[in-house]
Design a protein around this motif. Structure first.
Motif, PDB file in Angstrom:
ATOM      1  N   GLY A 294       0.807  -1.269  -0.149  1.00 15.44           N
ATOM      2  CA  GLY A 294       0.048  -0.038   0.231  1.00 15.44           C
ATOM      3  C   GLY A 294       0.763   1.235   0.123  1.00 15.44           C
ATOM      4  O   GLY A 294       0.163   2.222   0.202  1.00 15.44           O
ATOM      5  N   GLN A 295       2.123   0.938  -0.268  1.00 20.65           N
ATOM      6  CA  GLN A 295       2.870   2.408  -0.186  1.00 20.65           C
ATOM      7  C   GLN A 295       4.143   2.308  -1.380  1.00 20.65           C
ATOM      8  O   GLN A 295       4.385   0.941  -1.599  1.00 20.65           O
ATOM      9  CB  GLN A 295       3.929   2.470   1.247  1.00 20.65           C
ATOM     10  N   ASN A 296       4.117   3.428  -1.857  1.00 24.39           N
ATOM     11  CA  ASN A 296       5.206   3.161  -2.946  1.00 24.39           C
ATOM     12  C   ASN A 296       6.705   3.132  -2.329  1.00 24.39           C
ATOM     13  O   ASN A 296       7.130   4.089  -1.726  1.00 24.39           O
ATOM     14  CB  ASN A 296       5.190   4.387  -3.959  1.00 24.39           C
ATOM     15  N   TRP A 297       7.394   1.922  -2.426  1.00 27.92           N
ATOM     16  CA  TRP A 297       8.557   1.633  -1.894  1.00 27.92           C
ATOM     17  C   TRP A 297       9.631   1.648  -2.936  1.00 27.92           C
ATOM     18  O   TRP A 297      11.004   1.554  -2.755  1.00 27.92           O
ATOM     19  CB  TRP A 297       8.618   0.277  -1.208  1.00 27.92           C
ATOM     20  N   ILE A 298       9.337   2.372  -4.153  1.00 24.41           N
ATOM     21  CA  ILE A 298      10.523   2.510  -5.120  1.00 24.41           C
ATOM     22  C   ILE A 298      10.041   3.518  -5.855  1.00 24.41           C
ATOM     23  O   ILE A 298       9.009   3.777  -6.277  1.00 24.41           O
ATOM     24  CB  ILE A 298      10.679   0.965  -6.196  1.00 24.41           C
ATOM     25  N   ARG A 299      11.176   4.120  -6.540  1.00 24.28           N
ATOM     26  CA  ARG A 299      10.908   5.209  -7.570  1.00 24.28           C
ATOM     27  C   ARG A 299      12.174   5.048  -8.494  1.00 24.28           C
ATOM     28  O   ARG A 299      13.094   4.787  -8.419  1.00 24.28           O
ATOM     29  CB  ARG A 299      11.203   6.742  -6.892  1.00 24.28           C
ATOM     30  N   VAL A 300      11.606   5.489  -9.901  1.00 25.47           N
ATOM     31  CA  VAL A 300      12.770   5.581 -10.932  1.00 25.47           C
ATOM     32  C   VAL A 300      13.034   6.992 -11.135  1.00 25.47           C
ATOM     33  O   VAL A 300      12.392   7.658 -11.305  1.00 25.47           O
ATOM     34  CB  VAL A 300      12.150   5.026 -12.084  1.00 25.47           C
ATOM     35  N   VAL A 301      14.499   7.022 -10.950  1.00 26.75           N
ATOM     36  CA  VAL A 301      15.341   8.482 -10.826  1.00 26.75           C
ATOM     37  C   VAL A 301      16.194   8.554 -11.931  1.00 26.75           C
ATOM     38  O   VAL A 301      16.652   7.331 -12.269  1.00 26.75           O
ATOM     39  CB  VAL A 301      15.700   8.706  -9.384  1.00 26.75           C
ATOM     40  N   ALA A 302      16.692   9.629 -12.174  1.00 26.83           N
ATOM     41  CA  ALA A 302      17.940   9.764 -13.174  1.00 26.83           C
ATOM     42  C   ALA A 302      19.259   9.686 -12.293  1.00 26.83           C
ATOM     43  O   ALA A 302      19.149  10.179 -11.079  1.00 26.83           O
ATOM     44  CB  ALA A 302      17.867  11.139 -13.813  1.00 26.83           C
ATOM     45  N   GLN A 303      20.320   9.244 -12.685  1.00 27.12           N
ATOM     46  CA  GLN A 303      21.527   9.290 -12.057  1.00 27.12           C
ATOM     47  C   GLN A 303      22.116  10.526 -11.887  1.00 27.12           C
ATOM     48  O   GLN A 303      22.417  11.073 -10.845  1.00 27.12           O
ATOM     49  CB  GLN A 303      22.462   8.192 -12.673  1.00 27.12           C
ATOM     50  N   ASP A 304      21.626  11.457 -12.875  1.00 27.16           N
ATOM     51  CA  ASP A 304      21.999  13.079 -12.905  1.00 27.16           C
ATOM     52  C   ASP A 304      21.032  13.611 -12.182  1.00 27.16           C
ATOM     53  O   ASP A 304      19.816  13.760 -12.639  1.00 27.16           O
ATOM     54  CB  ASP A 304      22.374  13.312 -14.353  1.00 27.16           C
TER      55      ASP A 304
ATOM     56  N   ASP B 195      10.803  19.965 -14.756  1.00 26.55           N
ATOM     57  CA  ASP B 195       9.390  19.041 -14.593  1.00 26.55           C
ATOM     58  C   ASP B 195       9.034  18.232 -15.641  1.00 26.55           C
ATOM     59  O   ASP B 195       8.366  17.252 -15.085  1.00 26.55           O
ATOM     60  CB  ASP B 195       8.227  20.515 -14.544  1.00 26.55           C
ATOM     61  N   ALA B 196       9.402  18.195 -16.968  1.00 26.54           N
ATOM     62  CA  ALA B 196       8.949  17.161 -17.829  1.00 26.54           C
ATOM     63  C   ALA B 196       9.590  16.027 -17.309  1.00 26.54           C
ATOM     64  O   ALA B 196       9.100  14.861 -17.514  1.00 26.54           O
ATOM     65  CB  ALA B 196       9.514  17.545 -19.227  1.00 26.54           C
ATOM     66  N   VAL B 197      10.900  15.915 -17.016  1.00 26.17           N
ATOM     67  CA  VAL B 197      11.635  14.684 -16.373  1.00 26.17           C
ATOM     68  C   VAL B 197      10.919  14.075 -15.240  1.00 26.17           C
ATOM     69  O   VAL B 197      10.605  12.841 -15.072  1.00 26.17           O
ATOM     70  CB  VAL B 197      13.008  15.191 -16.238  1.00 26.17           C
ATOM     71  N   THR B 198      10.556  14.870 -14.478  1.00 25.69           N
ATOM     72  CA  THR B 198       9.763  14.641 -12.989  1.00 25.69           C
ATOM     73  C   THR B 198       8.543  13.857 -13.566  1.00 25.69           C
ATOM     74  O   THR B 198       8.117  12.713 -13.030  1.00 25.69           O
ATOM     75  CB  THR B 198       9.544  15.786 -12.163  1.00 25.69           C
ATOM     76  N   ARG B 199       7.731  14.461 -14.387  1.00 27.99           N
ATOM     77  CA  ARG B 199       6.460  13.668 -14.723  1.00 27.99           C
ATOM     78  C   ARG B 199       6.691  12.380 -15.397  1.00 27.99           C
ATOM     79  O   ARG B 199       5.992  11.592 -15.303  1.00 27.99           O
ATOM     80  CB  ARG B 199       5.843  14.807 -15.589  1.00 27.99           C
ATOM     81  N   ALA B 200       7.699  12.342 -16.252  1.00 30.30           N
ATOM     82  CA  ALA B 200       7.864  11.113 -17.232  1.00 30.30           C
ATOM     83  C   ALA B 200       8.302  10.199 -16.145  1.00 30.30           C
ATOM     84  O   ALA B 200       7.835   9.039 -16.169  1.00 30.30           O
ATOM     85  CB  ALA B 200       8.986  11.545 -18.020  1.00 30.30           C
ATOM     86  N   LEU B 201       9.241  10.263 -15.301  1.00 34.64           N
ATOM     87  CA  LEU B 201       9.863   9.250 -14.437  1.00 34.64           C
ATOM     88  C   LEU B 201       8.508   8.992 -13.443  1.00 34.64           C
ATOM     89  O   LEU B 201       8.765   7.634 -12.660  1.00 34.64           O
ATOM     90  CB  LEU B 201      10.978   9.871 -13.733  1.00 34.64           C
ATOM     91  N   SER B 202       7.751   9.915 -12.744  1.00 39.23           N
ATOM     92  CA  SER B 202       6.703   9.568 -12.037  1.00 39.23           C
ATOM     93  C   SER B 202       5.792   8.534 -12.589  1.00 39.23           C
ATOM     94  O   SER B 202       5.291   7.485 -12.172  1.00 39.23           O
ATOM     95  CB  SER B 202       6.028  10.694 -11.706  1.00 39.23           C
TER      96      SER B 202
ATOM     97  N   LEU C 168      15.536  13.409 -21.352  1.00 40.59           N
ATOM     98  CA  LEU C 168      16.094  12.045 -21.024  1.00 40.59           C
ATOM     99  C   LEU C 168      16.955  11.094 -22.177  1.00 40.59           C
ATOM    100  O   LEU C 168      17.430  10.277 -21.860  1.00 40.59           O
ATOM    101  CB  LEU C 168      14.957  11.121 -20.529  1.00 40.59           C
ATOM    102  N   GLU C 169      17.268  11.828 -23.297  1.00 42.81           N
ATOM    103  CA  GLU C 169      17.958  11.206 -24.198  1.00 42.81           C
ATOM    104  C   GLU C 169      19.503  10.804 -23.791  1.00 42.81           C
ATOM    105  O   GLU C 169      20.256  11.930 -23.557  1.00 42.81           O
ATOM    106  CB  GLU C 169      18.223  11.700 -25.581  1.00 42.81           C
ATOM    107  N   GLY C 170      19.854   9.698 -23.711  1.00 45.23           N
ATOM    108  CA  GLY C 170      21.372   9.497 -23.268  1.00 45.23           C
ATOM    109  C   GLY C 170      21.398   9.374 -21.671  1.00 45.23           C
ATOM    110  O   GLY C 170      22.352   9.133 -21.251  1.00 45.23           O
TER     111      GLY C 170
END
Length: 530
Positions: A78-88, A95-102, A424-426
């Motif tokens: 019932g809780q998000n225990w994982i997030r996909v994030v950028a190494q950089d 904001d576009a990167v945040t929305r896409a990764l969310s 997010l290219e590359g």
């Protein structure tokens, strides 16, 4: 690679003295913590010398509480225990990167929940509690995109590279002739397929091995499975024949070792750490039961002259003796066993076992009464901090590799079209594991940040310029991140800038209106004077 070399590697790992020593350890621990169906009441571990009957269940209880506690802290339902994030991390400010990764995170979490991840991972965490070494396999199937399989220690072997990392996994398994023909089809050896075609012999079992290891001469970005970076070999030990050669883009197996000591390849478990205490508690339980039986049913002392007919402690029983001979009267001995002392000793040893399995850290408020809210909060925070090393070790070396494998499967299946944006290219992506214990380490950073802010506010009372050293907007976003505020509830930087611009424009308009009002009021006063 030659089949003979692969089989030789398999036999070397299976027959090594290190493997034999480890099997003795984990089998002895399993007899107390997770006995097999034919070993519930007795213990048949190799080289073990103590009571044949298993009396204590503290090992089973500790293992179950360890598994439940670890699963709830690593993968809270019932809780998000994982997030996909950028190494950089600088990309995360876009904001576009945040929305896409969310959006990507939501899809990935949904795929994990729709798979058998929690069931198989629960078995692996359970193995970590009393064995110390386990393996999890990830593969796509026709029924579902992600399928996970936990493997018991007696099913696999592995090799390390020069860095001490597991890079080769060997799994031994059995298939009936019919099952082998179903799995390998035309690649199934002819000798086995002949058995499968005969209904009377189709259930005969054959031994296979699956070896996964780095391929020396792989081709980058190749679509041919035999040119992938990770080589896969299925070999039939019947006739030493290569059944299927394939490959993977990433390692499909993830091997966990809970405690890894120096010069030991296999991992140790909490049960192995208290290896001597488990049989000791069992012997103490036997002594306690015998002592309690002597207290409730003391032995009798009777002269050996045949004057006593029958001695019994049953309710309403009658004991006959020769009253004419006072020396023939039987006497019941008074035992000197102190059951209460035995209980205290056993409780102390059982607590040592529970401590080894981290049980007090999973429930830090157990048997804690009359505590203030602050004390309860501090105790909970400390327990999470003490769990952080063990949790981070499992996350880094076991959970993250298998998640990378699952993410790669979905990425190649075209499931993440949100990531196809120029920003997010590359870019390289990674996982931010944010279960309860994982958040504890971030909470330490937040606690230090808020403490520093409080101290700076005190100095700001006589020197306000000190606050120029703090980026208030980044501090606010850091607080939101640590406390897992959903992205949908956070305003983007552009929205915040627009809101501030509108607020500034309204303030300027209000100031202009006030200036015009004062100017009109001054003109009216001058007209009255004239």
């Amino acid at each position: 690679m030659e089949v003979s070399s692969l089989i030789q590697m398999y036999k070397r790992e299976k027959g090594s003295s290190e493997r034999a020593n480890f099997e003795n350890l984990y089998e002895a621990a399993a007899s107390f913590c997770n006995p097999s169906s034919d070993n519930i009441q007795s213990k048949r571990a190799k080289g073990q010398r103590d009571d044949v009957e298993r009396i204590t269940d503290v090992g089973i209880k500790a293992r179950r509480m360890f598994t439940a506690g670890m699963m709830s802290h690593l993968f809270p339902q019932g809780q998000n225990w994982i997030r996909v994030v950028a190494q950089d991390r600088d990309l995360m400010e876009n904001d576009a990167v945040t929305r896409a990764l969310s959006s990507t995170t939501k899809k990935f979490v949904r795929a994990i929940e729709d798979s058998n991840f929690y069931e198989e991972m629960g078995q692996c965490i359970d193995h970590c509690g009393y064995i110390g070494t386990t393996a999890l396999y990830c593969e796509p199937t026709n029924e579902r995109l992600l399928n996970f399989r936990a493997h018991y220690i007696n099913q696999f072997f592995f090799c390390e590279n020069y860095l001490g990392e597991v890079d080769t996994v060997i799994r031994e398994f059995k298939l009936t002739a019919r099952q082998a023909l179903q799995q390998f089809g035309d690649d199934c050896p002819e000798s086995i397929s002949d058995y499968a075609k005969d209904p009377a012999r189709s259930t005969k079992e054959f031994t296979f091995i699956h070896i996964v290891m780095p391929r020396e001469n792989f081709v980058v970005d190749s679509t041919e499975k035999k040119e992938k970076p990770i080589a896969s070999y299925y070999i039939s030990l019947t006739g030493s024949q290569m059944v299927l050669e394939s490959g993977f883009d990433e390692m499909p197996y993830s091997v966990a070792r809970f405690y890894k000591t120096n010069y030991e390849k296999y991992g140790r478990s909490p049960a192995i750490e208290v290896f001597s205490t488990l049989p000791l508690v069992n012997r103490m339980e036997v002594s306690r039961i015998r002592g309690a039986e002597r207290v409730s049913n003391p032995p009798w002392l009777a002269p050996n002259d045949g004057s006593v007919r029958r001695i019994s402690n049953d309710q309403g029983s009658i004991i006959y003796w020769n009253a004419g001979n006072p020396l023939s009267k039987p006497e019941q001995l008074r035992p000197v066993d102190n059951v209460i002392v035995n209980d205290a000793m056993i409780e102390k040893k059982e607590q040592e076992i529970m401590d080894a399995f981290y049980v007090p850290l999973f429930n830090p408020l157990h048997n804690k009464q009359n505590m203030t809210a602050f004390e309860s909060s501090e105790r909970l925070n400390l327990s999470l901090q003490f769990l952080t090393p063990a949790v981070n070790r499992i996350n880094k070396y076991f959970v993250t590799p298998i998640l990378e494998r699952a993410f790669g499967v979905m990425l190649r299946a075209g499931m993440f079209e949100e990531l196809m944006i120029p920003e997010l290219e590359g870019a390289n992506l990674e996982f931010d594991l944010v279960g309860k214990a994982s958040i504890a380490s971030r909470q330490i950073e937040l606690f230090g940040t808020m403490t520093a802010m409080q101290q700076m506010m005190q100095i700001a009372q006589y020197k306000p310029e000190i606050l120029d050293n703090v980026n208030a907007d980044k501090t606010a976003r850091f607080i939101q991140e640590v406390n897992m505020v959903p992205v949908d509830l956070q305003l983007s930087e552009q929205e915040v800038a627009d809101m501030r611009g509108m607020r500034q424009q309204q303030a300027m308009q209000q100031m202009q209106a006030q200036q015009m009002q004062r100017a009109n009021y001054g003109q009216q006063q001058n007209q009255r004077r004239w």
